[in-house]
Design a protein around this motif. Structure first.
Motif, PDB file in Angstrom:
ATOM      1  N   TYR A  38       0.661  -1.238  -0.057  1.00 54.53           N
ATOM      2  CA  TYR A  38      -0.037  -0.073   0.087  1.00 54.53           C
ATOM      3  C   TYR A  38       0.885   1.310   0.018  1.00 54.53           C
ATOM      4  O   TYR A  38       0.409   2.305  -0.653  1.00 54.53           O
ATOM      5  CB  TYR A  38      -0.964  -0.002   1.177  1.00 54.53           C
ATOM      6  N   GLN A  39       2.083   1.196   0.569  1.00 52.83           N
ATOM      7  CA  GLN A  39       2.830   2.188   0.743  1.00 52.83           C
ATOM      8  C   GLN A  39       3.646   2.545  -0.917  1.00 52.83           C
ATOM      9  O   GLN A  39       3.713   3.745  -1.232  1.00 52.83           O
ATOM     10  CB  GLN A  39       4.036   2.217   1.713  1.00 52.83           C
ATOM     11  N   ILE A  40       3.772   1.449  -1.577  1.00 52.01           N
ATOM     12  CA  ILE A  40       4.295   1.443  -2.939  1.00 52.01           C
ATOM     13  C   ILE A  40       3.131   2.325  -3.612  1.00 52.01           C
ATOM     14  O   ILE A  40       3.446   2.873  -4.579  1.00 52.01           O
ATOM     15  CB  ILE A  40       4.804   0.350  -3.297  1.00 52.01           C
ATOM     16  N   ALA A  41       1.936   1.779  -3.560  1.00 49.38           N
ATOM     17  CA  ALA A  41       0.776   2.168  -4.490  1.00 49.38           C
ATOM     18  C   ALA A  41       0.712   3.707  -3.994  1.00 49.38           C
ATOM     19  O   ALA A  41       0.406   4.235  -5.280  1.00 49.38           O
ATOM     20  CB  ALA A  41      -0.511   1.671  -3.871  1.00 49.38           C
ATOM     21  N   ALA A  83      -0.117   1.144  -9.731  1.00 49.37           N
ATOM     22  CA  ALA A  83      -1.351   0.675  -9.423  1.00 49.37           C
ATOM     23  C   ALA A  83      -1.258  -0.613 -10.388  1.00 49.37           C
ATOM     24  O   ALA A  83      -0.475  -0.385 -11.302  1.00 49.37           O
ATOM     25  CB  ALA A  83      -2.659   1.333  -9.627  1.00 49.37           C
ATOM     26  N   ARG A  84      -1.943  -1.823  -9.755  1.00 52.40           N
ATOM     27  CA  ARG A  84      -1.762  -3.058 -10.677  1.00 52.40           C
ATOM     28  C   ARG A  84      -3.068  -4.054 -10.848  1.00 52.40           C
ATOM     29  O   ARG A  84      -4.052  -3.606  -9.810  1.00 52.40           O
ATOM     30  CB  ARG A  84      -0.827  -3.957  -9.961  1.00 52.40           C
ATOM     31  N   THR A  85      -2.847  -4.845 -11.890  1.00 53.41           N
ATOM     32  CA  THR A  85      -4.257  -5.703 -11.636  1.00 53.41           C
ATOM     33  C   THR A  85      -3.327  -7.006 -11.589  1.00 53.41           C
ATOM     34  O   THR A  85      -2.215  -7.067 -11.357  1.00 53.41           O
ATOM     35  CB  THR A  85      -4.950  -5.814 -13.110  1.00 53.41           C
ATOM     36  N   PHE A  86      -4.020  -8.107 -11.226  1.00 49.76           N
ATOM     37  CA  PHE A  86      -3.560  -9.594 -10.817  1.00 49.76           C
ATOM     38  C   PHE A  86      -3.843 -10.737 -12.209  1.00 49.76           C
ATOM     39  O   PHE A  86      -4.966 -10.547 -12.873  1.00 49.76           O
ATOM     40  CB  PHE A  86      -4.094 -10.098  -9.672  1.00 49.76           C
ATOM     41  N   ALA A 102      -7.875  -0.274 -10.431  1.00 56.97           N
ATOM     42  CA  ALA A 102      -6.401   0.188 -10.488  1.00 56.97           C
ATOM     43  C   ALA A 102      -6.532   1.941 -10.896  1.00 56.97           C
ATOM     44  O   ALA A 102      -5.627   2.584 -10.411  1.00 56.97           O
ATOM     45  CB  ALA A 102      -5.658  -0.476 -11.600  1.00 56.97           C
ATOM     46  N   LEU A 103      -7.302   2.184 -12.013  1.00 56.98           N
ATOM     47  CA  LEU A 103      -7.358   3.449 -12.374  1.00 56.98           C
ATOM     48  C   LEU A 103      -7.875   4.545 -11.292  1.00 56.98           C
ATOM     49  O   LEU A 103      -7.557   5.706 -11.358  1.00 56.98           O
ATOM     50  CB  LEU A 103      -8.186   3.700 -13.749  1.00 56.98           C
ATOM     51  N   LEU A 159       2.060   4.775 -12.851  1.00 55.31           N
ATOM     52  CA  LEU A 159       2.411   3.695 -13.536  1.00 55.31           C
ATOM     53  C   LEU A 159       1.200   2.586 -13.382  1.00 55.31           C
ATOM     54  O   LEU A 159       0.958   2.272 -12.249  1.00 55.31           O
ATOM     55  CB  LEU A 159       3.738   3.152 -13.058  1.00 55.31           C
ATOM     56  N   LEU A 160       0.650   2.144 -14.379  1.00 61.94           N
ATOM     57  CA  LEU A 160      -0.412   1.043 -14.521  1.00 61.94           C
ATOM     58  C   LEU A 160       0.168  -0.248 -14.792  1.00 61.94           C
ATOM     59  O   LEU A 160       0.944  -0.336 -15.833  1.00 61.94           O
ATOM     60  CB  LEU A 160      -1.544   1.261 -15.448  1.00 61.94           C
ATOM     61  N   ILE A 161       0.280  -1.388 -13.826  1.00 65.98           N
ATOM     62  CA  ILE A 161       0.969  -2.604 -14.182  1.00 65.98           C
ATOM     63  C   ILE A 161      -0.271  -3.638 -14.299  1.00 65.98           C
ATOM     64  O   ILE A 161      -1.195  -3.750 -13.663  1.00 65.98           O
ATOM     65  CB  ILE A 161       1.690  -3.182 -13.022  1.00 65.98           C
TER      66      ILE A 161
END
Length: 253
Positions: A78-81, A86-89, A166-167, A173-175
């Motif tokens: 959450y700190q990196i977010a 943001a990412r999907t899985f 994520a958006l 950066l979107l992963i």
């Protein structure tokens, strides 16, 4: 002179071992603001492990990773977010018994330095959380099902729901981890157009995907992993002609 672009992610000589298995082996890689980078490789190449390293779900055995100039050693996901990632899985992680809107709001709340209880006061979300959530729903074409339970969505729309969440964090950066997995050819083509649209609006995207047609058609740059090592990094046409890539991934004899 072109303006200097911000380096969003820097991976420096990173290795990640799981017992005797080396999943990532001495990889150095950077992603700059405005790039759309694809990560490809055969099963077991280390692609998802690389994403997990960038987002803090696992830590490097050796080497260093920075996000927007901040070293992330010891930081929680959450700190990196909150640094703008943001990412999907690969495997969908939605909340099926929550509404589509509430699922997306989780992403908007996660960007704030407040608890969910603080963000959800008096039975309603703050104005900022609601605004971000609706914008993400509009981007992904999900406004018509905002009040539906996530469990009622088709598989394809669940994919967009995870992207919307994520958006809603308004990332730098979107992963995207295999967003086309399980989609048919028509759905994959539409997803490619959607990803290109996000990039054209200025979003930096890092994409792991097995669908080579999708990767080569949308990405400006492609990185190839094999057995945890980076074996190629360049424009799609160059990577497709690389002998090492042809041997390791594309089936050259």
């Amino acid at each position: 002179m072109a303006p200097t672009r911000e380096q969003l992610v820097r991976i420096e000589a990173v290795t990640r071992s799981f017992g005797g298995l080396v999943a990532i082996d001495d990889v150095t890689l950077s992603v700059d603001e405005g790039e759309l980078v694809g990560i490809i490789g055969p099963n077991g190449a280390g692609k998802t492990t690389l994403f997990n390293l960038i987002t803090g779900f696992v830590r490097p055995t050796h080497g260093a990773i920075s996000v927007r100039g901040t070293g992330i050693a010891g930081l929680k996901p959450y700190q990196i977010a909150r640094l703008g990632v943001a990412r999907t899985f690969q495997n969908l992680r939605i909340f099926p018994t929550m509404t589509v809107f509430d699922n997306v709001s989780v992403g908007a709340i996660g960007r704030e330095s407040v608890s969910p209880l603080t963000a959800f006061r008096g039975g309603t979300y703050s104005e900022e959380i609601s605004r971000r959530s609706w914008e993400a729903l509009e981007q992904t074409g999900l406004t018509d099902v905002a009040a539906e339970l996530a469990a009622n969505l088709s598989y394809g729309r669940r994919k967009y729901l995870e992207i919307a969440r994520a958006l809603a964090a308004q990332p730098k950066l979107l992963i995207l981890d295999e967003p086309a997995a399980g989609l048919n050819e028509t759905e994959t083509a539409a997803l490619g157009q959607f990803i290109r649209g996000l990039h054209e609006k200025g979003l930096t995207i890092l994409l792991v995907e097995h669908d080579m047609t999708l990767v080569m058609s949308v990405c400006e740059r492609v990185v190839v992993l094999a057995s945890g090592r980076k074996i190629a990094d360049g424009p799609p046409d160059q990577v497709q002609r690389d002998p090492a890539v042809l041997e390791a991934y594309l089936g050259a004899e």
